[in-house]
Enzyme design. Structure first.
Site, PDB file in Angstrom:
ATOM      1  N   GLY A 102     106.031  38.035  51.871  1.00  0.00           N
ATOM      2  CA  GLY A 102     105.890  36.606  51.612  1.00  0.00           C
ATOM      3  C   GLY A 102     107.227  35.872  51.671  1.00  0.00           C
ATOM      4  O   GLY A 102     107.271  34.664  51.953  1.00  0.00           O
ATOM      5  N   GLU A 125     104.134  44.761  54.187  1.00  0.00           N
ATOM      6  CA  GLU A 125     102.859  44.813  53.443  1.00  0.00           C
ATOM      7  C   GLU A 125     102.046  46.056  53.742  1.00  0.00           C
ATOM      8  O   GLU A 125     101.301  46.545  52.886  1.00  0.00           O
ATOM      9  CB  GLU A 125     102.023  43.564  53.740  1.00  0.00           C
TER      10      GLU A 125
HETATM   11  N1  CAA Z   1     107.050  42.057  43.195  1.00  0.00           N
HETATM   12  C1  CAA Z   1     107.302  42.406  41.923  1.00  0.00           C
HETATM   13  N2  CAA Z   1     108.336  43.183  41.560  1.00  0.00           N
HETATM   14  C2  CAA Z   1     109.146  43.625  42.524  1.00  0.00           C
HETATM   15  C3  CAA Z   1     108.935  43.308  43.876  1.00  0.00           C
HETATM   16  C4  CAA Z   1     107.835  42.481  44.212  1.00  0.00           C
HETATM   17  N3  CAA Z   1     107.582  42.100  45.467  1.00  0.00           N
HETATM   18  N4  CAA Z   1     109.902  43.892  44.611  1.00  0.00           N
HETATM   19  C5  CAA Z   1     110.678  44.548  43.747  1.00  0.00           C
HETATM   20  N5  CAA Z   1     110.226  44.395  42.492  1.00  0.00           N
HETATM   21  C6  CAA Z   1     110.834  44.918  41.255  1.00  0.00           C
HETATM   22  C7  CAA Z   1     110.768  46.431  41.211  1.00  0.00           C
HETATM   23  O1  CAA Z   1     109.546  46.868  40.669  1.00  0.00           O
HETATM   24  C8  CAA Z   1     111.945  46.765  40.314  1.00  0.00           C
HETATM   25  O2  CAA Z   1     111.536  46.528  38.988  1.00  0.00           O
HETATM   26  P1  CAA Z   1     112.115  47.439  37.802  1.00  0.00           P
HETATM   27  O3  CAA Z   1     113.594  47.284  37.833  1.00  0.00           O
HETATM   28  O4  CAA Z   1     111.434  46.915  36.604  1.00  0.00           O
HETATM   29  O5  CAA Z   1     111.682  48.842  38.144  1.00  0.00           O
HETATM   30  C9  CAA Z   1     112.970  45.688  40.672  1.00  0.00           C
HETATM   31  O6  CAA Z   1     112.214  44.638  41.304  1.00  0.00           O
HETATM   32  C10 CAA Z   1     114.047  46.137  41.629  1.00  0.00           C
HETATM   33  O7  CAA Z   1     113.419  46.770  42.748  1.00  0.00           O
HETATM   34  P2  CAA Z   1     114.000  48.119  43.382  1.00  0.00           P
HETATM   35  O8  CAA Z   1     114.323  49.085  42.332  1.00  0.00           O
HETATM   36  O9  CAA Z   1     113.055  48.516  44.445  1.00  0.00           O
HETATM   37  O10 CAA Z   1     115.375  47.576  44.001  1.00  0.00           O
HETATM   38  P3  CAA Z   1     116.011  47.884  45.412  1.00  0.00           P
HETATM   39  O11 CAA Z   1     117.251  47.078  45.484  1.00  0.00           O
HETATM   40  O12 CAA Z   1     116.088  49.348  45.641  1.00  0.00           O
HETATM   41  O13 CAA Z   1     114.991  47.329  46.514  1.00  0.00           O
HETATM   42  C11 CAA Z   1     113.529  45.719  47.548  1.00  0.00           C
HETATM   43  C12 CAA Z   1     114.716  45.952  46.567  1.00  0.00           C
HETATM   44  C13 CAA Z   1     113.950  46.100  48.972  1.00  0.00           C
HETATM   45  C14 CAA Z   1     113.175  44.265  47.475  1.00  0.00           C
HETATM   46  C15 CAA Z   1     112.342  46.607  47.130  1.00  0.00           C
HETATM   47  O14 CAA Z   1     112.086  46.415  45.759  1.00  0.00           O
HETATM   48  C16 CAA Z   1     111.073  46.320  47.874  1.00  0.00           C
HETATM   49  O15 CAA Z   1     110.875  46.829  48.953  1.00  0.00           O
HETATM   50  N6  CAA Z   1     110.189  45.504  47.288  1.00  0.00           N
HETATM   51  C17 CAA Z   1     108.880  45.221  47.821  1.00  0.00           C
HETATM   52  C18 CAA Z   1     108.958  44.238  48.908  1.00  0.00           C
HETATM   53  C19 CAA Z   1     107.586  43.958  49.434  1.00  0.00           C
HETATM   54  O16 CAA Z   1     106.781  44.824  49.650  1.00  0.00           O
HETATM   55  N7  CAA Z   1     107.301  42.680  49.638  1.00  0.00           N
HETATM   56  C20 CAA Z   1     106.025  42.274  50.114  1.00  0.00           C
HETATM   57  C21 CAA Z   1     105.160  41.984  48.951  1.00  0.00           C
HETATM   58  S1  CAA Z   1     103.485  41.728  49.434  1.00  0.00           S
HETATM   59  C22 CAA Z   1     103.455  40.196  50.075  1.00  0.00           C
HETATM   60  O17 CAA Z   1     104.427  39.527  50.155  1.00  0.00           O
HETATM   61  C23 CAA Z   1     102.082  39.787  50.504  1.00  0.00           C
HETATM   62  C24 CAA Z   1     102.010  38.519  51.200  1.00  0.00           C
HETATM   63  O18 CAA Z   1     102.128  38.449  52.384  1.00  0.00           O
HETATM   64  C25 CAA Z   1     101.669  37.311  50.464  1.00  0.00           C
END
Ligand code: CAA
Length: 684
Positions: A102, A125
């Site tokens: 997103g 995603e």
């Molecule tokens: N929502 C909620 N929490 C999230 C998040 C998200 N999208 N992404 C990361 N977090 C949280 C993690 O759970 C973690 O929380 P805690 O410290 O409590 O454990 C914190 O943020 C830090 O995350 P990481 O430990 O993973 O940190 P990192 O620096 O190693 O990685 C990142 C950062 C690359 C952003 C990784 O967290 C990641 O890949 N996040 C998911 C990204 C993702 O999948 N985005 C798409 C979401 S779905 C979407 O967007 C649907 C749509 O089209 C509308």
């Protein structure tokens, strides 16, 4: 104004900046803040351009995954995106960190995008069992074309700023390190040039060539069939990308939402979201705060250059950490290094690595036949033969040479780490670092906490897993630790089913259909029957096959015969051996349908997992899920054994175990912990 928003105007350029740690996920407060900022800027006659930016470590890293499954609060993301797109001003997204999902979709709502070098963006995603549900599947193909969009969205990979520029996802890479200043200059430049305000959704020059075509999608499906097997989200993504080429934007967007909603409600996505959080949770140790010191990790010593030692070494070489590789004999050392070289060579051949990188990695190896060479390293990992006497002797030798503060680690798979540690004068420095074969490929690292292991040693173990790209799971000392222990029961049940006359091919089919890459019988053949039966003194199907020189895939076939292309057919010889052994042991044939075979193979894993939890070997049930997914390729869309058990219903699992206990004995006796959970109406 919410306190997440900073709104400032710099001579006609408004900056809408959001700060919502840790990753600026697009939760309700963030969405509201964007709307507030854009409303202010869009109605200000002095503003000509709006920059959307984030402070902290990243531009929006996606939707807030924690909100999924809860009622959506307006403004939902597509509404925020529509608002940005309807702004009368020129809009620019200023990207840094990891604009994902997103987050990237929000950036694609702006007319222009600038990113600082080092930014990695993408639509991941698929990894959550979803598709980009806020226009991503309709917009990315409009920017990069259908083939590139298919590849990017189905892989979910992160794209570097330089590649994003080449592909046309962004318009400029920021030359220095002051993103905001450059974004403001860029905005002024665009305003001065009266640059076109074309929205991505209005473009179709890249999608036109594939309009009405179906072949490209069929070819893509066929080419990736193996990789995509079992992932429902991939099929919806392909359909959505096709719509981007075939339909006007508004219609495509509507269908994208439907395809997204279908996935969001699916059990598979629920499982994959569980895995996302479980993976992050597994590195947390409740009684060891993050502030606990970490010991330095500049150099590593590895004892044993066999398959395991070599594989372990590659992890450190890949991370640029020099490795002293120790063996007893020159020949074994040379052979071990040759295997490492050949592994890298394969990557070079496949174009994944340059020759220079290969040489640089090999250059980090310091081959040695002398324990004294380990005297200055920060971490020593023992990967020698799996017997207690040998391990203890090795640890005693390590103890004699290792510097003060060096972490002493054993890669033992089954042995008592406390006993190994007792061979040293410093059990507080000893931990287990249990890698999974092939150690350079499998992502799991079990960090084993000995009775006397110091907190900083455990913390260092958990952190080093991250350094070498592994997911750590903490385990207490116990036979087989977590993954091997729970998965071993499947192997045991496989043997029982075979002897009860269940066709090995059906057993393999049931497990393959569940989502594993390979069934347990084919897996035995792959690992080697000689390796598997090493400890057994009993006459078994495998010991007889080994006597017949049938060692599996590597020699003469095992349960299966293999042709030149490794195509397998069930072996008549093996079937004969199975019948003979069953007769010798007086085992009667049993009928079982596929559902029962699956339950007999996998419910005992859940039961063993319950025991592992009850004994305090694993910290949490989700750690067992991660251990099985990362160590044994348990299908991620099932969420691991414990999550899967919850989704079946623990009561049902317990009833089945009790039935099997009646029919087949104590191997199925339910864990008291499982019984308690069911009684209390709880889940794992
Ligand atoms: N929502 C909620 N929490 C999230 C998040 C998200 N999208 N992404 C990361 N977090 C949280 C993690 O759970 C973690 O929380 P805690 O410290 O409590 O454990 C914190 O943020 C830090 O995350 P990481 O430990 O993973 O940190 P990192 O620096 O190693 O990685 C990142 C950062 C690359 C952003 C990784 O967290 C990641 O890949 N996040 C998911 C990204 C993702 O999948 N985005 C798409 C979401 S779905 C979407 O967007 C649907 C749509 O089209 C509308």
């Amino acid at each position: 104004m919410t306190n997440l928003l900073t709104y400032q105007v710099y001579e006609g350029v408004a900056v809408v900046s959001i700060d919502s740690p840790p990753v600026n996920a697009l939760g309700i407060d963030v969405r509201q803040s964007i709307v507030e900022g854009f409303e202010q800027a869009s109605t200000n006659a002095d503003v000509h351009a709006i920059i959307l930016a984030c402070s902290g470590r990243t531009f929006f890293a996606g939707a807030d995954i924690r909100e999924f499954g809860t009622p959506a609060k307006p403004p939902i993301l597509p509404e925020v995106i529509a608002l940005i797109e309807s702004s009368p001003k020129l809009t620019i997204a200023a990207l840094h960190g990891t604009p994902l999902g997103g987050g990237l979709e929000t950036a694609l709502a702006c007319h222009y995008r600038i990113a600082i070098a080092g930014t990695r963006m993408g639509l991941p995603e698929v990894k959550l069992g979803l598709l980009p549900g806020a226009g991503g599947t309709q917009k990315l193909p409009r920017l990069v074309g259908v083939p590139a969009a298919l590849e990017i969205i189905t892989s979910g990979r992160q794209i570097k700023a330089s590649e994003a520029l080449e592909l046309g996802i962004i318009d400029r890479v920021c030359a220095g390190d002051d993103l905001l200043a450059e974004a403001i200059n860029y905005a002024r430049e665009l305003v001065d040039q009266n640059a076109p305000r074309t929205l991505v959704l209005e473009r179709n020059e890249k999608t036109a060539e594939h309009q009405g075509q179906t072949e490209i999608y069929d070819t893509f499906r066929a080419k990736n069939a193996r990789r995509f097997r079992g992932f429902k989200s991939v099929e919806n993504i392909i359909k959505a990308v096709q719509l981007a080429a075939d339909l006007p934007y508004v219609q495509g967007l509507k269908r994208e939402r439907e395809l997204f909603t279908e996935l969001q409600q699916s059990r598979d996505s629920l499982a994959q979201r569980h895995v996302f959080f479980a993976e992050r949770e597994s590195s947390k140790v409740p009684d060891i705060p993050k502030t606990t010191p970490v010991r330095p990790l500049q150099t590593v010593g590895i004892i044993g250059a066999g398959t395991m030692g070599g594989g372990i070494a590659m992890n450190f070489l890949n991370a640029g950490i020099p490795v002293t590789l120790l063996e007893q004999k020159q020949e074994a050392l040379d052979q071990g290094i040759d295997v490492i070289r050949n592994n890298y060579q394969r990557s070079v051949k496949a174009g994944r690595m340059t020759k220079e990188v290969l040489e640089a990695r090999l250059g980090l190896i310091n081959p040695s036949l002398n324990y004294a060479d380990l005297s200055s390293v920060d971490l020593i990992i023992e990967a020698v033969f799996e017997t207690m006497e040998i391990k203890k002797a090795v640890f005693s030798s390590i103890d004699a040479v290792a510097k003060q503060g060096c972490i002493l680690a054993s890669n033992t798979s089954y042995l008592d780490l406390n006993e190994i540690a007792s061979a040293t004068s410093r059990p507080q420095d000893v931990i287990g670092l249990h890698f999974f074969s092939p150690a350079n490929v499998m992502n799991l690292l079990e960090v084993v906490r000995g009775e006397h292991s110091d907190s900083d040693v455990i913390n260092s173990g958990m952190r080093l897993a991250k350094t070498i790209g592994k997911t750590p799971v903490l385990s207490r000392v116990g036979w087989g630790f977590i993954a091997n222990r729970v998965m071993k029961v499947r192997s045991f049940q496989t043997d029982n089913l075979i002897l009860q006359g269940i066709n090995p091919e059906i057993i393999d089919k049931v497990i393959y259909d569940y989502g594993f890459a390979m069934g347990p019988v084919a897996m035995k053949d792959l690992v080697g029957l000689d390796v598997l039966g090493r400890e057994s003194k009993e006459r078994t199907v495998e010991s007889v096959l080994v006597e017949m020189e049938r060692l599996g895939q590597k020699k003469n076939g095992g349960y299966y015969d293999y042709d030149q292309n490794r195509q397998k057919t069930l072996s008549a010889i093996a079937m004969e051996v199975i019948r003979n052994i069953a007769q010798e042991k007086g085992i009667e044939p049993v009928a079982a349908d596929e559902e029962e075979i699956l339950a007999r193979l996998l419910y005992p894993i859940i039961n063993e997992g319950a025991k592992v939890l009850d004994e305090g070997i694993a910290l949490r049930s989700s750690d067992i899920d991660i251990a099985c997914i990362k160590g044994y390729n348990w299908p991620v869309y099932k969420g691991g054994p414990m999550f899967w058990a919850n989704s079946i219903g623990l009561k049902k699992v317990l009833e089945k175990l009790r039935e099997f206990e009646q029919r087949f004995g104590s191997a199925f006796t339910p864990s008291p912990y499982l019984v308690r959970l069911v009684k209390d109406g709880k889940e794992f």
